[in-house]
Design an enzyme around this catalytic site. Structure first.
Site, mmCIF file in Angstrom:
data_model
loop_
_atom_site.group_PDB
_atom_site.id
_atom_site.type_symbol
_atom_site.label_atom_id
_atom_site.label_comp_id
_atom_site.label_asym_id
_atom_site.label_seq_id
_atom_site.Cartn_x
_atom_site.Cartn_y
_atom_site.Cartn_z
ATOM 1 N N ALA A 14 28.567 31.419 -7.254
ATOM 2 C CA ALA A 14 28.714 32.722 -6.612
ATOM 3 C C ALA A 14 30.189 33.059 -6.484
ATOM 4 O O ALA A 14 31.063 32.190 -6.508
ATOM 5 C CB ALA A 14 28.049 32.718 -5.243
ATOM 6 N N GLY A 40 25.140 28.932 -7.727
ATOM 7 C CA GLY A 40 24.107 29.890 -8.111
ATOM 8 C C GLY A 40 23.789 29.864 -9.583
ATOM 9 O O GLY A 40 22.659 30.141 -9.987
ATOM 10 N N GLU A 72 21.402 27.124 -10.014
ATOM 11 C CA GLU A 72 20.108 27.522 -9.466
ATOM 12 C C GLU A 72 19.341 28.435 -10.415
ATOM 13 O O GLU A 72 18.106 28.349 -10.499
ATOM 14 C CB GLU A 72 20.312 28.197 -8.110
ATOM 15 N N GLU A 110 28.005 23.625 -2.838
ATOM 16 C CA GLU A 110 28.048 24.496 -1.663
ATOM 17 C C GLU A 110 28.471 23.802 -0.373
ATOM 18 O O GLU A 110 29.185 24.387 0.454
ATOM 19 C CB GLU A 110 26.680 25.173 -1.456
#
Length: 258
Positions: free
Chosen positions: A64, A109, A112, A132
């Site tokens: 992200a 992300g 993911e 994260e």
């Protein structure tokens, strides 16, 4: 679309995250564009397989966009998480088969998004990680849920707690990557796989995808009962009749259901 490009080649849709100057980092707009493209593809009967990748050779998506997240409050963070989950849900549950073509870094992300795809093909330079907790947050796009289902709870906890990067060969050994190929051959390999999948009975493939997804959420007897119902449904289709007749007649089937 500004940051996510869509290219359709016959029965294959190629969705490319295209922010190479920021290593294809994911912000609200990128997620919204991914969602818009996937929703359009889902309604397109022509498309049987989706390949998701990142522009350039350095990154699939390097997580992200921290420059955006650093200023976000709790409500904005939760909204970002919702966009992450919506993107992942579409990849995981849309009727088309989804293939992640992982070139370079798939972090946070980005990792993911690959976890939500049906199949992950890694270039030799691929790197996977969920960093994260090193930023004071947790994986917010399904990483704490999907990773353990793919590689096991112990290994998933280690990756998440340490933030360690996993290279392509280690990802393959752990079952995180289905295949590892030279970077220059990544897209050709994924397209060849996509064409093979598209040549099968696409409605049956989509039903098989739904059945396998069911197995992750129910006990074995319930999953088998669901499988039995879906098998019965497929016996009522044109493609079942066509596929079996073509087999007996030793000819190529003409599948039309989707």
């Amino acid at each position: 679309m500004e940051f996510v490009k869509l290219q359709i080649e016959e029965e294959i849709a190629i969705v490319t995250i295209d922010r190479p100057k920021s290593m294809n980092a994911l912000n609200n707009q990128v997620y919204e564009e991914i969602i818009a493209h996937l929703e359009a593809i889902q309604a397109n009967d022509q498309v049987k397989v989706v390949i998701l990748t990142g522009a350039g050779e350095k990154a699939f998506a390097a997580g992200a966009d921290i420059a955006q997240m650093v200023h976000q409050d709790a409500m904005e963070g939760r909204h970002l998480g919702g966009l992450c989950h919506r993107s992942a849900y579409l990849l995981e549950n849309m009727r088309q088969v989804t293939i992640a073509a992982v070139n370079g870094y798939a972090l946070g992300g980005g990792c993911e998004l690959t976890l939500a795809c049906d199949i992950r093909v890694a270039a030799e330079n691929a790197r996977f990680a969920l960093p994260e907790v090193g930023l004071g947050i947790i994986p917010g796009g399904g990483g704490t849920q999907r990773l353990s289902r793919i590689i096991g709870v112990g290994r998933a906890k280690e990756m998440i707690f340490t933030c360690d990067q996993i290279d392509a060969q280690e990802a393959y050994r752990m079952g995180l990557a289905n295949h590892v190929v030279p970077q220059a051959e990544l897209m050709d390999y994924c397209k060849a796989m996509a064409r093979k999948i598209a040549s099968k009975a696409s409605y049956a493939v989509s039903v098989a995808k739904a059945a396998v997804n069911t197995s992750e959420n129910v006990d074995l007897p319930s999953g088998c009962a669901r499988e039995q119902d879906l098998l019965g449904l497929l016996f009522a289709t044109h493609d079942k009749k066509e596929g079996m007749e073509a087999f007996l007649e030793r000819r190529k089937p003409n599948f039309t259901d989707f």
